[in-house]
Design an enzyme around this catalytic site. Structure first.
Site, PDB file in Angstrom:
ATOM      1  CG  ASP A 142      -1.849  17.571 -21.567  1.00 24.36           C
ATOM      2  OD1 ASP A 142      -1.143  17.009 -21.235  1.00 24.36           O
ATOM      3  OD2 ASP A 142      -3.221  17.802 -21.871  1.00 24.36           O
ATOM      4  NE  ARG A 144     -11.311  14.971 -29.631  1.00 22.09           N
ATOM      5  CZ  ARG A 144     -11.450  14.265 -28.315  1.00 22.09           C
ATOM      6  NH1 ARG A 144     -12.475  14.780 -28.113  1.00 22.09           N
ATOM      7  NH2 ARG A 144     -11.167  13.242 -27.763  1.00 22.09           N
ATOM      8  CG  PHE A 193     -16.674  14.172 -26.735  1.00 20.90           C
ATOM      9  CD1 PHE A 193     -16.424  14.937 -25.401  1.00 20.90           C
ATOM     10  CD2 PHE A 193     -15.477  12.510 -26.743  1.00 20.90           C
ATOM     11  CE1 PHE A 193     -15.770  14.608 -25.341  1.00 20.90           C
ATOM     12  CE2 PHE A 193     -14.612  12.662 -26.427  1.00 20.90           C
ATOM     13  CZ  PHE A 193     -14.431  13.663 -24.658  1.00 20.90           C
ATOM     14  CG  PHE A 206      -7.930  17.527 -23.961  1.00 17.59           C
ATOM     15  CD1 PHE A 206      -7.777  17.021 -25.655  1.00 17.59           C
ATOM     16  CD2 PHE A 206      -8.472  16.657 -23.685  1.00 17.59           C
ATOM     17  CE1 PHE A 206      -8.079  15.815 -26.171  1.00 17.59           C
ATOM     18  CE2 PHE A 206      -8.807  15.424 -23.413  1.00 17.59           C
ATOM     19  CZ  PHE A 206      -8.120  15.229 -25.056  1.00 17.59           C
ATOM     20  CB  THR A 207     -12.708  17.176 -24.242  1.00 19.82           C
ATOM     21  OG1 THR A 207     -11.468  16.064 -24.920  1.00 19.82           O
ATOM     22  CG2 THR A 207     -12.888  17.433 -25.480  1.00 19.82           C
ATOM     23  CE  LYS A 245      -3.974  10.196 -24.565  1.00 21.47           C
ATOM     24  NZ  LYS A 245      -5.310  10.211 -23.266  1.00 21.47           N
ATOM     25  CE1 TYR A 264      -4.216   2.141   0.328  1.00 23.74           C
ATOM     26  CE2 TYR A 264      -2.654   3.580   2.000  1.00 23.74           C
ATOM     27  CZ  TYR A 264      -3.697   3.252   0.469  1.00 23.74           C
ATOM     28  OH  TYR A 264      -5.014   4.274   0.845  1.00 23.74           O
TER      29      TYR A 264
HETATM   30  C1  LIG Z   1      -4.141  16.267 -24.985  1.00 14.99           C
HETATM   31  C2  LIG Z   1      -4.539  15.031 -23.695  1.00 14.99           C
HETATM   32  N1  LIG Z   1      -4.680  15.355 -22.885  1.00 14.99           N
HETATM   33  C3  LIG Z   1      -5.314  15.128 -21.781  1.00 14.99           C
HETATM   34  C4  LIG Z   1      -5.929  13.453 -21.692  1.00 14.99           C
HETATM   35  C5  LIG Z   1      -6.646  13.222 -20.612  1.00 14.99           C
HETATM   36  O1  LIG Z   1      -5.812  12.173 -19.932  1.00 14.99           O
HETATM   37  P1  LIG Z   1      -6.670  10.633 -19.340  1.00 14.99           P
HETATM   38  O2  LIG Z   1      -7.500  10.488 -20.688  1.00 14.99           O
HETATM   39  O3  LIG Z   1      -5.606   9.596 -19.381  1.00 14.99           O
HETATM   40  O4  LIG Z   1      -7.362  11.200 -18.274  1.00 14.99           O
HETATM   41  C6  LIG Z   1      -5.660  13.124 -22.868  1.00 14.99           C
HETATM   42  C7  LIG Z   1      -6.852  11.873 -23.270  1.00 14.99           C
HETATM   43  O5  LIG Z   1      -6.862  11.460 -24.449  1.00 14.99           O
HETATM   44  C8  LIG Z   1      -5.429  14.043 -24.201  1.00 14.99           C
HETATM   45  O6  LIG Z   1      -5.336  13.603 -25.319  1.00 14.99           O
END
Ligand SMILES: Cc1ncc(COP(=O)(O)O)c(C=O)c1O
Length: 470
Positions: A226, A393, A460, A135-136, A269, A83
């Site tokens: 990021d 997208r 989405f 980004f979303t 990624k 842990y």
């Molecule tokens: C540029 C970017 N930032 C953040 C994220 C969010 O990461 P996660 O899907 O691991 O929560 C993503 C995921 O698609 C991403 O492409």
């Protein structure tokens, strides 16, 4: 017709191949068109709602869909599932420090876990968060924390035909204008992504981050990066920016990160793992606050939502991800698909980016207005044609303005063919290109969609649609 180019030609050599061989395979399933019609209708014309069993070549995302190496699988057997104080945590901390260079490190379950913590800690309600295109999940967490995202990316990023080599760059005049208008106190931090996913996987140059750093220093602003696809960004710097051709991807990555105050990563990624993420900062006080919140939302600070074995696989994945031969072949494969499509006159975002080929829904279906979800419709037609799964997208991903409730209408209306790392072969890319071509040839008969179910957050992922009959 120009004959399709090979990867060897693209890199100025006679022949060229992936720097690995395949040790294990997973069968793919071909389905009939009738089967796919049923599956897509059941999924409400949203490719996120399809079962993966009903998919042939899965280009939904490069997130968590890559293949691990034999070394990573061996590492999975070395999981220390204590842990507290797992050996694998220290390995991972070391890998992040070596390759990204920040002083303090925290593991998270995936990227959005880190985004949540950073937004909650660094944004005060009413503040602005400028960034190089939204980004979303990043913007959703910034808004949940009471912030307002402001797009300060260069205009070329919004133009799918612009050949600018660094379409992810921040427009310093736009940023300076915001600082002058609102005052630096009303700006939480600069949210910088390398590469920029929503612009088509487009990179930021070293020159841009250097000047951005100087601007932020003048106003006392921090830059958080990021770093989800920052390795791919480093490759583009090596390839395109004067003075970097003889520097390794690993060196370029370190240099870029040195200009920022901290970073987070969806390790699914570039990190070459199926799950995981991290957040790292230089400021010791901020780190303590983040580490304390981590216990509330993710887990103890030595696992943060990840199993010990997953941290080991990620530590190894980070080391593999910065090898030049790996990044070159990864981006080479994406480019191979992009160039096949370009040779056939299919409208895509150029230059081809790091992780995906983005079809331009506006030029693909000029007869469909944006509020009929052309890019979503295109993903559906591609699936019906061949069982290939892509992702929207465009307007569906962009969601609504939280203040007015109206749709955001993004300039880019794209369908993303995202290439998982080390999973598909060049022959798969050929099949994908042929299917896109047949959907393009039938473009005039395509109809739009109406959204019939819309969840509140990140719509989405779970929205449902119906075709609009002629
Ligand atoms: C540029 C970017 N930032 C953040 C994220 C969010 O990461 P996660 O899907 O691991 O929560 C993503 C995921 O698609 C991403 O492409």
């Amino acid at each position: 017709m120009t004959p399709p180019r090979t990867m060897g030609q693209q890199f100025g050599r006679k022949s060229w191949a992936e720097p690995w061989k395949i040790k294990m395979v997973e069968p793919l399933r071909l389905t009939t068109r009738a089967h796919r019609e049923r599956a897509l209708a059941m999924a409400g014309f949203n490719t996120f709602l399809l079962r993966s069993e009903d998919v042939y070549i899965d280009l939904l995302t490069d997130s968590g869909t890559g293949a691990m190496s034999d070394r990573q699988w061996a590492g999975m057997m070395l999981g220390d599932e204590a842990y507290a104080g797992s050996r694998n945590y220290y390995r991972l901390e070391e890998a992040v420090r070596t390759h990204y260079g920040y002083r303090h490190f925290l593991p998270t379950h995936q990227g959005r876990g880190a985004e949540h913590l950073l937004s909650r800690t660094c944004i005060e309600p009413g503040q602005y968060v400028p960034g190089n295109m939204y980004f979303t999940t990043t913007r959703a967490h910034q808004e949940l924390a009471g912030g307002t995202f402001v797009d300060v990316v260069i205009d070329q990023a919004h133009d799918p035909t612009s050949l600018h080599p660094f379409k992810g760059n921040v427009d310093l005049d736009k940023l300076e204008g915001l600082i002058r208008r609102e005052g630096p106190d009303r700006i939480a931090y600069v949210s910088l992504a390398g590469t920029v996913n929503m612009a088509g996987g487009q990179p930021v140059s070293m020159e841009n981050i250097r000047v951005l750093r100087a601007l932020c220093d003048r106003h006392g602003l921090r830059i958080y990066l990021d770093a989800t696809r920052m390795v791919e960004n480093a490759f583009f710097i090596q390839e395109r920016e004067p003075g970097y051709a003889h520097r390794s991807v690993a060196e370029i990555l370190r240099e870029f990160c040195e200009h920022t105050d901290g970073a987070w990563m969806s390790a699914k990624k570039d990190g070459l793992v199926n799950i995981g993420g991290w957040l790292a900062v230089n400021d010791g006080e901020l780190f303590e606050e983040l580490r304390n919140l981590l216990v509330l939302f993710e887990g103890l600070h030595t696992y943060g939502g990840m199993a010990g074995r997953d941290m080991e696989a990620l530590a190894i994945g980070i080391e593999e991800s910065v090898e030049d031969a790996h990044v070159r072949s990864r981006i080479g494969q994406v480019r191979y698909l992009g160039e096949l499509l370009q040779d056939w006159g299919i409208p895509i975002v150029v230059p081809v980016g790091g992780h995906a080929v983005f079809l331009d829904g506006r030029r693909f279906y000029p007869h469909l207005p944006q509020d009929q979800f052309p890019a979503q419709a295109l993903a559906g037609h591609l699936y019906l044609d061949s069982g290939i799964r892509a992702m929207e997208r465009g307007i569906a991903s962009a969601g609504r303005d939280p203040r007015t409730g109206d749709h955001h209408y993004p300039s880019l209306e794209l369908t993303r063919l995202t290439i998982p790392r080390r999973v598909y072969t060049q022959a798969h890319m050929d099949v994908v290109a042929e299917s896109v071509k047949s959907v393009y040839d039938a473009r005039q008969s395509a109809c739009g969609l109406r959204m019939v179910y819309e969840p509140r957050y990140l719509r989405f992922f779970q929205a449902r649609f119906e075709p609009i009959a002629d």
